[in-house]
Design a protein around this motif. Structure first.
Motif, PDB file in Angstrom:
ATOM      1  N   VAL A   1       0.835  -1.199   0.000  1.00 48.63           N
ATOM      2  CA  VAL A   1       0.000   0.000   0.000  1.00 48.63           C
ATOM      3  C   VAL A   1       0.870   1.250   0.000  1.00 48.63           C
ATOM      4  CG1 VAL A   1      -1.630   1.345   1.378  1.00 48.63           C
ATOM      5  CG2 VAL A   1      -1.976  -1.123   1.070  1.00 48.63           C
ATOM      6  N   LEU A   2       1.943   1.198   0.753  1.00 52.45           N
ATOM      7  CA  LEU A   2       2.849   2.343   0.803  1.00 52.45           C
ATOM      8  C   LEU A   2       3.382   2.669  -0.587  1.00 52.45           C
ATOM      9  CD1 LEU A   2       4.287   4.399   2.588  1.00 52.45           C
ATOM     10  CD2 LEU A   2       6.051   2.686   3.026  1.00 52.45           C
ATOM     11  N   GLY A   3       3.706   1.635  -1.380  1.00 54.42           N
ATOM     12  CA  GLY A   3       4.172   1.864  -2.742  1.00 54.42           C
ATOM     13  C   GLY A   3       3.126   2.550  -3.593  1.00 54.42           C
ATOM     14  N   VAL A   4       1.873   2.140  -3.443  1.00 49.74           N
ATOM     15  CA  VAL A   4       0.784   2.770  -4.194  1.00 49.74           C
ATOM     16  C   VAL A   4       0.585   4.213  -3.736  1.00 49.74           C
ATOM     17  CG1 VAL A   4      -1.657   2.632  -4.804  1.00 49.74           C
ATOM     18  CG2 VAL A   4      -0.324   0.534  -4.500  1.00 49.74           C
ATOM     19  N   LEU A   5       0.627   4.426  -2.437  1.00 51.69           N
ATOM     20  CA  LEU A   5       0.468   5.773  -1.888  1.00 51.69           C
ATOM     21  C   LEU A   5       1.573   6.702  -2.386  1.00 51.69           C
ATOM     22  CD1 LEU A   5      -0.937   7.741   0.059  1.00 51.69           C
ATOM     23  CD2 LEU A   5       0.438   6.778   1.910  1.00 51.69           C
ATOM     24  N   ASN A   6       2.805   6.199  -2.411  1.00 48.29           N
ATOM     25  CA  ASN A   6       3.915   7.012  -2.896  1.00 48.29           C
ATOM     26  C   ASN A   6       3.739   7.403  -4.349  1.00 48.29           C
ATOM     27  OD1 ASN A   6       5.479   7.271  -0.568  1.00 48.29           O
ATOM     28  ND2 ASN A   6       6.534   5.329  -0.912  1.00 48.29           N
ATOM     29  N   GLY A   7       3.122   6.522  -5.132  1.00 44.16           N
ATOM     30  CA  GLY A   7       2.877   6.849  -6.527  1.00 44.16           C
ATOM     31  C   GLY A   7       1.686   7.766  -6.724  1.00 44.16           C
ATOM     32  N   SER A   8       0.701   7.643  -5.865  1.00 45.13           N
ATOM     33  CA  SER A   8      -0.542   8.392  -6.034  1.00 45.13           C
ATOM     34  C   SER A   8      -0.464   9.802  -5.463  1.00 45.13           C
ATOM     35  CB  SER A   8      -1.693   7.631  -5.363  1.00 45.13           C
ATOM     36  OG  SER A   8      -1.841   6.347  -5.913  1.00 45.13           O
ATOM     37  N   LEU A   9       0.134   9.929  -4.281  1.00 44.01           N
ATOM     38  CA  LEU A   9       0.257  11.232  -3.603  1.00 44.01           C
ATOM     39  C   LEU A   9       1.737  11.496  -3.324  1.00 44.01           C
ATOM     40  CD1 LEU A   9      -2.750  10.493  -1.342  1.00 44.01           C
ATOM     41  CD2 LEU A   9      -2.552  12.689  -2.470  1.00 44.01           C
ATOM     42  N   SER A  10       2.536  11.375  -4.355  1.00 43.59           N
ATOM     43  CA  SER A  10       3.991  11.323  -4.204  1.00 43.59           C
ATOM     44  C   SER A  10       4.567  12.504  -3.432  1.00 43.59           C
ATOM     45  CB  SER A  10       4.648  11.235  -5.581  1.00 43.59           C
ATOM     46  OG  SER A  10       4.278  12.340  -6.395  1.00 43.59           O
ATOM     47  N   GLU A  11       4.212  13.708  -3.823  1.00 45.11           N
ATOM     48  CA  GLU A  11       4.829  14.871  -3.178  1.00 45.11           C
ATOM     49  C   GLU A  11       4.111  15.291  -1.904  1.00 45.11           C
ATOM     50  OE1 GLU A  11       5.907  18.090  -5.754  1.00 45.11           O
ATOM     51  OE2 GLU A  11       6.926  16.769  -7.182  1.00 45.11           O
ATOM     52  N   ALA A  12       2.876  14.870  -1.730  1.00 46.18           N
ATOM     53  CA  ALA A  12       2.210  15.101  -0.439  1.00 46.18           C
ATOM     54  C   ALA A  12       2.940  14.323   0.645  1.00 46.18           C
ATOM     55  CB  ALA A  12       0.746  14.692  -0.516  1.00 46.18           C
ATOM     56  N   VAL A  13       3.256  13.054   0.338  1.00 43.42           N
ATOM     57  CA  VAL A  13       4.042  12.248   1.268  1.00 43.42           C
ATOM     58  C   VAL A  13       5.474  12.784   1.343  1.00 43.42           C
ATOM     59  CG1 VAL A  13       4.923   9.934   1.761  1.00 43.42           C
ATOM     60  CG2 VAL A  13       2.631  10.213   0.792  1.00 43.42           C
ATOM     61  N   GLY A  14       6.024  13.147   0.203  1.00 40.07           N
ATOM     62  CA  GLY A  14       7.408  13.619   0.153  1.00 40.07           C
ATOM     63  C   GLY A  14       7.655  14.860   0.976  1.00 40.07           C
ATOM     64  N   GLN A  15       6.704  15.769   0.996  1.00 41.22           N
ATOM     65  CA  GLN A  15       6.854  16.999   1.767  1.00 41.22           C
ATOM     66  C   GLN A  15       6.964  16.691   3.257  1.00 41.22           C
ATOM     67  OE1 GLN A  15       3.902  19.874   0.683  1.00 41.22           O
ATOM     68  NE2 GLN A  15       4.921  21.569   1.731  1.00 41.22           N
ATOM     69  N   GLU A  16       6.168  15.737   3.711  1.00 45.01           N
ATOM     70  CA  GLU A  16       6.244  15.320   5.116  1.00 45.01           C
ATOM     71  C   GLU A  16       7.571  14.595   5.382  1.00 45.01           C
ATOM     72  OE1 GLU A  16       3.917  15.691   7.522  1.00 45.01           O
ATOM     73  OE2 GLU A  16       2.156  16.395   6.408  1.00 45.01           O
ATOM     74  N   TYR A  17       7.984  13.783   4.429  1.00 37.98           N
ATOM     75  CA  TYR A  17       9.194  12.966   4.582  1.00 37.98           C
ATOM     76  C   TYR A  17      10.439  13.836   4.757  1.00 37.98           C
ATOM     77  CZ  TYR A  17      12.926   9.705   3.215  1.00 37.98           C
ATOM     78  OH  TYR A  17      14.073   8.962   3.164  1.00 37.98           O
ATOM     79  N   VAL A  18      10.633  14.808   3.871  1.00 36.98           N
ATOM     80  CA  VAL A  18      11.879  15.587   3.925  1.00 36.98           C
ATOM     81  C   VAL A  18      11.926  16.479   5.159  1.00 36.98           C
ATOM     82  CG1 VAL A  18      12.197  15.520   1.433  1.00 36.98           C
ATOM     83  CG2 VAL A  18      10.993  17.453   2.459  1.00 36.98           C
ATOM     84  N   ALA A  19      10.754  16.883   5.639  1.00 43.48           N
ATOM     85  CA  ALA A  19      10.732  17.731   6.829  1.00 43.48           C
ATOM     86  C   ALA A  19      11.325  17.024   8.035  1.00 43.48           C
ATOM     87  CB  ALA A  19       9.300  18.179   7.124  1.00 43.48           C
ATOM     88  N   LEU A  20      11.243  15.693   8.047  1.00 47.65           N
ATOM     89  CA  LEU A  20      11.696  14.930   9.206  1.00 47.65           C
ATOM     90  C   LEU A  20      12.998  14.170   8.980  1.00 47.65           C
ATOM     91  CD1 LEU A  20       8.258  13.520  10.335  1.00 47.65           C
ATOM     92  CD2 LEU A  20       9.648  15.147  11.609  1.00 47.65           C
ATOM     93  N   TYR A  21      13.262  13.775   7.737  1.00 45.21           N
ATOM     94  CA  TYR A  21      14.341  12.818   7.522  1.00 45.21           C
ATOM     95  C   TYR A  21      15.504  13.316   6.664  1.00 45.21           C
ATOM     96  CZ  TYR A  21      10.946   9.418   9.284  1.00 45.21           C
ATOM     97  OH  TYR A  21      10.045   8.737  10.052  1.00 45.21           O
TER      98      TYR A  21
END
Length: 680
Positions: free
Chosen positions: A351-371
């Motif tokens: 599911v995470l793979g699908v989410l990354n493809g579907s809402l890629s930069e929505a997830v990415g924005q949260e990701y870079v803020a923390l990691y």
């Protein structure tokens, strides 16, 4: 009235998650180079790949849920855990306002993990689409429904989207290209070798099983198989093979809408583009003969068979988002038959793979803020510029390239843009509605949103701030038409990037990746594009001849590299990646020498010199296990060589490697100097 408490709740969650991440970062770090992963009993002159990786290979067996497992997969697993922790925090965030990215991420993930509802729903969420197909009573309506399916990412027959005009790369144009196949390569439909026949029979069984699950009787399912194989085999027969697709001129044919209609008269192209809300003047028709064949098939294939084919495309593209019977059938073919995987990965990971493809930069924005620490970007910028300088030096030292072409090469290298970490501008997801509804409907909504964003670019100037990978992707890329290299945040972690390790380890790993992507601008494909990204021949005729002559050495070497029984690598199909590997490693080595000259030569670490650690670092990046089915698929489809060959096929061409390990000509893989590949 409630605004302040909502902000406070979100901050509490972020603080708690940040504390967790901080505690993890203070944990003991893995050594950049672990001797336990090596095998000192192996002569590095015989098999450098196993000299570096044999310990790791023996201690890390291939997991049941992988068809390939290595350094990339290990890093991806670590990255998935970070994303999972992030998701759990978002799911707990009750303050996420409706319409916010967090609400969309949460509801998308929740709909995917609500397996009880998914099981109960079965195929029901797709019924309106299937009913729409069943109601088709003419070829005109057939073509209208094809356009409707394309809007949701279901792609029967062909694909259409926006892309840069290769000869005027400041502008986006519409492009249509071959497609419509359920198997991943045309050759599986056409070849009669044992493996192709096995895959073909597996595919037929898969189709029959899927239609059975959809409620078809056995005789109906058998007829469905026959109709689908008839259409897809006809498409395969007129599809370009993978080698031809590597030629950018072969897939560039600018036509007017009228010219396309003349070429493919039985398909109403004006109606198709109107249905997709696209205004067309000129477009690129990647494979004109394919679209002539599509036109012929429109006449020759009965309407009922077309309806069956469209239903198949709906089922096949949706199976992994439906109830477990469809999902398991999908895995049985694409996972087990095609790649040899024995069990599916955990659902949350899929599911995470699908989410990354579907809402890629929505997830990415949260990701870079923390990691993603700012220091990583700073060190990467320094690495990139050292690689750029080294590449410039190596171009200057080439004895096979004319001064005229060198000046063009310098210009292209200097103009090459670099993107590190994450985009400066994030995608605005305001128009995407994700809600509490069946998983497949959220997937289709996200597909439609991303497709519309792409189609809206037709006729517009190119957005040079756009990224084609999300920040949380463990990968990197070069774009020939943008003339840019891009390194997402997720790849800037061990074993590719070490924020606090010695330069040799970084230059051998991420430095080589940088050089690899730079070299793609000068490989057999990339070299055909100029510094502005336009498809233009900037080489002299003699330089082109010499380049092809030198490249042929690599083609011959890989054509004779046996990987499985008598199966060898396709040297021509994998040429671009092999050129980039050899060029990238050579440039990275030059850059390391420049860096050592600037900063001074360090002491040996763990008994290894900087030059040795450079090559060791490179080799450990490509360690992996691979199932036989996955290996056969990779050898057939390319374009990358298997990990072992990306090490042994490259290092034995470099004199610097022999010197680093004090190797003579007695090694099993020794290549005489006159027989080595040396391009960049």
């Amino acid at each position: 009235m409630n605004f302040k408490p909502l902000i406070t709740a979100k901050l509490i969650i972020l603080i708690m998650l940040s504390a967790f991440i901080s505690s993890c970062s203070n944990a003991p770090q893995k050594p950049a180079l672990d001797p336990a992963n090596m095998d000192m009993t192996i002569n590095p002159g015989d098999d450098f790949y196993r000299f570096v990786n044999n310990g790791w290979l023996e201690n890390n067996p291939l997991p049941d849920d992988y068809s390939r497992y290595g350094a990339f997969e290990q890093l991806n697993e670590e990255n998935e855990q970070k994303l999972y922790d992030l998701l759990m925090a978002i799911r707990s965030d009750k303050s996420a306002a409706h319409g916010s990215n967090r609400q969309k991420i949460r509801d998308f993930y929740n709909s995917a993990m609500d397996t009880a509802s998914i099981e109960e729903q079965g195929i029901t969420p797709l019924q309106p689409i299937l009913d729409r197909i069943e109601a088709i009573d003419s070829k005109e309506k057939l073509q209208t429904v094809i356009a409707e399916l394309h809007q949701t990412g279901i792609r029967p027959l062909f694909g259409m989207g926006a892309s840069q005009d290769r000869k005027n790369t400041d502008w986006m144009i519409a492009s249509v290209g071959q497609g419509g196949l359920g198997m991943s390569d045309r050759d599986y439909y056409l070849k009669d070798d044992a493996r192709s026949k096995e895959i073909r029979e597996g595919y037929k069984n898969f189709i029959a099983h899927m239609f059975s699950l959809a409620g078809y009787e056995d005789t109906e399912a058998k007829k469905a198989v026959e109709a689908i194989m008839q259409i897809e085999t006809s498409l395969a027969e007129v599809s370009m093979d993978r080698l031809t697709l590597r030629n950018p001129y072969a897939t560039y044919h600018i036509m007017t809408l009228d010219e396309l209609s003349d070429k493919s008269p039985n398909f109403n192209w004006a109606s198709y583009f109107n249905s997709r809300n696209v205004s067309i003047e000129d477009l690129n028709v990647a494979q004109p003969e394919f679209f002539k064949a599509v036109s012929d098939l429109m006449n020759s294939v009965e309407l009922e068979k077309w309806k069956t084919y469209l239903k198949w495309n709906v089922l096949n593209s949706s199976a992994s988002f439906l109830s477990s019977d469809f999902d398991k059938a999908n895995f049985a073919f694409y996972g087990t038959v095609m790649t040899g995987s024995e069990v599916q990965r955990e659902r949350w990971k899929r599911v995470l793979g699908v989410l990354n493809g579907s809402l890629s930069e929505a997830v990415g924005q949260e990701y870079v803020a923390l990691y993603f620490p700012p220091e990583a970007k700073e060190r990467m910028i320094d690495l990139v510029e050292h690689l750029r300088t080294a590449f410039h030096q190596r171009i200057g030292n080439l004895d096979w390239m004319s001064a005229e072409t060198k000046e063009e090469a310098y210009g292209k290298l200097a103009a090459m843009n670099v993107k590190i970490g994450y985009p400066d501008k994030w995608i605005d997801y305001s128009d995407l509605e994700i809600k509490d509804q069946p998983y497949i409907l959220n997937v289709l909504a996200a597909r439609a949103f991303n497709i519309k964003r792409n189609l809206d670019e037709i006729g517009q100037q190119v957005d040079r701030d756009k990224w084609f990978m999300s920040p949380q992707t463990v990968n990197a890329y070069y774009s020939a038409t943008m003339n840019e290299i891009v390194f997402p945040a997720a790849i800037l972690q061990p074993p590719f990037f070490y924020l606090h390790a010695d330069d040799a380890m970084n230059y051998g790993a991420i430095g080589m990746v940088i050089g690899h992507e730079m070299t793609h601008g000068f490989d057999d494909q990339g070299r055909q594009f100029a510094k502005d990204g336009n498809l233009r021949d900037w080489w002299t005729e003699e330089d082109s001849r010499r380049f092809d002559e030198l490249s042929q050495v690599l083609v011959n070497q890989y054509n004779n590299y046996v990987m499985l029984d008598s199966l060898t690598i396709n040297g021509k199909l994998s040429l671009g990646e092999n050129i980039a590997d050899l060029g990238g490693l050579s440039i990275a080595y030059q850059a390391l020498q420049n860096k050592l000259e600037e900063d001074g030569r360090p002491e040996e670490i763990d008994g290894f010199t900087p030059e040795q650690r450079f090559f060791l670092s490179y080799a450990q990046v490509w360690r992996n296990h691979m199932r036989e089915q996955r290996l056969r698929q990779q050898l057939n489809e390319g374009p990358h060589s298997p990990g072992e060959a990306r090490v042994n096929g490259i290092v034995y061409n470099m004199e610097e490697f022999y010197k680093a390990f004090n190797l003579d000509d007695s090694g099993e893989r020794f290549i005489a100097p006159d027989d080595r590949a040396n391009i960049w």
